[in-house]
Every structure is written in C-alpha cells, then in structure tokens.
Design an enzyme around this catalytic site. Sequence first.
Site, mmCIF file in Angstrom:
data_model
loop_
_atom_site.group_PDB
_atom_site.id
_atom_site.type_symbol
_atom_site.label_atom_id
_atom_site.label_comp_id
_atom_site.label_asym_id
_atom_site.label_seq_id
_atom_site.Cartn_x
_atom_site.Cartn_y
_atom_site.Cartn_z
ATOM 1 N N ASP A 44 6.561 0.757 6.683
ATOM 2 C CA ASP A 44 5.141 0.462 6.464
ATOM 3 C C ASP A 44 4.521 1.490 5.532
ATOM 4 O OD1 ASP A 44 2.548 -0.496 6.711
ATOM 5 O OD2 ASP A 44 2.196 0.533 8.606
ATOM 6 N N HIS A 97 0.833 -1.213 0.000
ATOM 7 C CA HIS A 97 0.000 0.000 0.000
ATOM 8 C C HIS A 97 0.861 1.255 0.000
ATOM 9 C CE1 HIS A 97 0.394 0.827 4.409
ATOM 10 N NE2 HIS A 97 0.392 -0.486 4.539
ATOM 11 N N ASP A 114 -0.210 4.341 1.083
ATOM 12 C CA ASP A 114 -0.520 5.324 2.115
ATOM 13 C C ASP A 114 0.223 5.044 3.412
ATOM 14 O OD1 ASP A 114 -2.223 2.998 2.291
ATOM 15 O OD2 ASP A 114 -3.443 4.055 3.777
ATOM 16 N N ASP A 164 0.878 -10.293 0.812
ATOM 17 C CA ASP A 164 0.753 -8.918 1.294
ATOM 18 C C ASP A 164 1.721 -8.704 2.449
ATOM 19 O OD1 ASP A 164 -0.215 -6.351 1.527
ATOM 20 O OD2 ASP A 164 -2.207 -6.904 2.235
ATOM 21 N N GLU A 175 -5.055 1.621 2.785
ATOM 22 C CA GLU A 175 -4.990 0.474 3.693
ATOM 23 C C GLU A 175 -5.065 0.908 5.147
ATOM 24 O OE1 GLU A 175 -3.321 -2.523 6.375
ATOM 25 O OE2 GLU A 175 -2.534 -0.519 5.966
ATOM 26 N N GLU A 176 -4.425 2.018 5.471
ATOM 27 C CA GLU A 176 -4.373 2.448 6.868
ATOM 28 C C GLU A 176 -5.734 2.890 7.402
ATOM 29 O OE1 GLU A 176 -2.017 1.727 8.578
ATOM 30 O OE2 GLU A 176 -0.126 1.856 7.485
ATOM 31 N N HIS A 203 4.416 2.358 13.150
ATOM 32 C CA HIS A 203 3.393 3.372 13.399
ATOM 33 C C HIS A 203 3.822 4.326 14.508
ATOM 34 C CE1 HIS A 203 -0.488 1.495 11.485
ATOM 35 N NE2 HIS A 203 0.546 1.463 10.667
#
Length: 493
Positions: free
Chosen positions: A161, A126, A128, A222, A195-196, A466
Amino acid sequence: MRRLLRIVRTITLLAVFAVIVVLAVLTFNTERQGSRQLQVAASPKIPIDAQAAAQRLAEAVRFRTISSYDDPEQNADAFAALKAHIETSFPTFHAAAKQEVIAGHSLLYTWPGSDPATKPIALLAHQDVVPIAPGTEADWSEPPFAGHIKDGFIWGRGAWDDKGNLYAMLEAADALAKAGFTPTRTIYFGFGHDEEVGGTRGAKAIAASLAARNVRLDFVLDEGLLISEGGIKGLAKPAALIGVGEKGYATLVLTAKATPGHSSMPPHDTAIGMMSAALAKLEADKLPMRIDGVVGEMFATLAPEMSGFNRVALSNLWLFKPLLLREFEKTGPTEAMVRTTTALTIFNAGDKDNVLPGVASATVNFRLLPGDTQASVIDHVTRTVANDRIAVATVASNTEPPPVTSTASAPYQLMSRTIREIFPDAVVTPGLMIGGTDSRHYVGVADNVFRFSPLRATNEDLKRFHGTNERLSVDSYADMIRFYRRLLEASAS
C-alpha cells in the site's frame, strides 16, 4: 372428532403443499441463475524480469514517504528522493510522457494519444505511506523501511500500500514504451502524495488541474479491492472484486454544555453524563443493515459460482436475507458491507478530578453506504440522541458516497475481461470499497471509477495491511505488472 381430524389433515396437506412450493421456488431461483463471468481465453504470460522489478520496488520502500495532515512538508526530502528514483528507474516512459509536479509532491504524467477525439483514461496510485505503530518496530520480521527481498517477498511499509501498484503501473508503461507502443487515447497517471491523510492536497489538486483543462476521463482505476483467496464462504475459486462503489465519509462532532462546578455538588445533568448517554444510544441504535445496490449485485454475481447452501441462500434473498444479515453482523468487516457504520473515535472532557467540566465533546465517524447522505446521518443522530443540549457539527473533510459505476458499462466489461485474461481462475464480481481512496476526488472528471488492486490475498494477508510485516510476493508483483500492461494495451489501443 371426525371433523377435527379432517381439519388436521387439511392443515397438514396445506403445510406439505406450502413446503413443496417453497422448495420448488428455491430450486428454480437457484438453478435459473447462470454464470455472469465473461468467457475469455487466458493471456499468454509475458516474460518479466521479476527480480529486477522487485529490486526497484524494494528500493522505493526505503524512502520514508510518511504523509502528515498537519505538516505538508514533513518528509519532503523522502518524496523528492522517490521522485528521482522513479525518473531514473523508468527512463523510456519519461521520454514518452510529460511529467508535472502538482501541489508540491504529487506527480501527473500525460502519455499523449494519437487520437485526441478518444476519451482519455487515468491510472491512480499514491506515493505516501502510513507510519509504523509506535512500539511495534521490533515485531517486524524485516525492518519496515529496509526494503529487503527475502523468501520470495518484498518486505516493508508501502510494498503493498501503495508503492506496489504505483511501480507496477510504471513497469508496465515503461515496457510498452520500450516496445514502441503508442496509445490511441491519452493516458494519465496520477500519483498523489497524501492519500493516507485524505488526499485533499494531492489527488484533489490533480483532479482540479484536469478539470481546468476540460479533461473528461472515460474511466479511472485506483487502488482498492483485491483478489480474495478463501475469503468468501462457499466459493472455491478466488474472487476478484472490482470496487464500483465507495462508502462516503462523515465525521460529526457532538458537544454537550452544562454548568461547571465543584465535584462535591454535582447536578442532575452533567456534560460528561449527557455525552456518555448520547454515545451509548448511538452505539445501541445503529443505522439499519441493507442488502441492495452494489452488495446485492455482488451476491447475484457470486451465487451461481457457489455450491451447497450458500448458493441457495444467495439466490433466494427473499427468504434468507434476515439470516445473512445476522451472519454479517457478527464481524466488523462483513457488517461494514451492509451498514452505514458508527464509530466513536474521540472523547474530550474535564481536566481536574474535583471540577465538573462545562463542556464535553465527542467525535463520531460514519462510513456511508451509497444511498445514505450526510444529511440523513445527521437526522439519525439528532433523533437518536434526543437531547437539544447536545449540538451536532460537521467537519470540512466529509464526503458523500460517490456515484456507483454501472457493471453494464464498456469500461467495466474491459476491466472484467482483463482480469479474466491475467487471472483465469478468478471469479470477477462488483464490490463495495468500505475505506476511502483518492479516486473520490476524480468523480467530477470521470465517467466511471474503479477501485481494484490486481493482487491475490488471503485473510491472513489482510492483517498486514497498515499493520506489521507488510509484504508483497515477487510472483504476485509480476502478475500485477502483467495486468497493468494488458489493461493499457486493451484500453488505449
């Protein structure tokens, strides 16, 4: 007296015999479990210009592709700039594959295979990223969107990420295209843009597009579990955990209604009081812990690779399961592996200090183990709260746990073999993804689903996920590229 002594001796002998039998069973169970690791030769390290690849990823970090649940077009310029950067960075791949823009900003690439009868595969990532927690900007060693390369690391939000996976896939594909590689089976690359915040606009739309074309994928890969270094007690080697399962997602909104009124004359039951009692019950009476399915198979795979008591315990769950569950219950991450978790996340009630509110609401988020369902969780909540004045409602984004991929499948064996070729020191094991990924949207178009990021990480590294000071080692990034290249060669040739 003699009779009493005979009874004592008999009981003692029986106890000694029982201990001997138990020890014999423990020893037998421990020793009979052979290694489940595939014996494969390490793949020669393909030369990679790691610094040039790192520079391209660092540039990608600078695009602030923060997704928003409420505003699909937030940061649209950043997504457009990232798309342009991808196109200019990997021209040979773009000449070999067809690019489509899905749902505004998601990207779907089709690298056609020479044999249309062979089932295609898909690699997912992803674009984002999550925002920086307000007030923590100064805590970063390097500015979070500066894309600096320093001390052997690529720093910044998204380096890990998930732009690291995304760009590593493209680096591998571009290198193969330059080498003249043509896949036998078609390869899809699906790069969602939200995705987030659930992936309902991006990944879900890509999967729907494939379904409309009657595409059936042999497997999708994934982001997901990692190569854990020192994270598993009793295991001296790194553990490469392939996510063959993922927890479901169920958010419930509880609403308590009562008669509003003046705070000087409170009734026996108030909306806040009823809701507080209900939430306290839910926290106290959690869903049961279980060691079965994916987690049970993970333990069975890890046990022969361990030493000491840990090997004995994991080889004899019939005896040590209660002890293991007590250990798992001590921390959130380990407890989440063996329980459908209960998280109280939102509470709303009242707007004035001298007025009793007529309504109190709370949002409770559950992450469902495979085997549990939204219906079973609702039943648990209803029985635990035991108050018909509290209504329970679901939200549209809830998802059941996706099907578990079999470790006996050919794609799992391929994944395991590739990991062992690129990371020969790692123990490969199935694992359970406790968070959510875009892959859940592909369940309807894929026979097998894997969640694995070919990245070494320590417990200390996990805090950056994160969080503050997200970074990716340049050397690790090079190995990620090698992994995807080897996987593409092995699965698509």
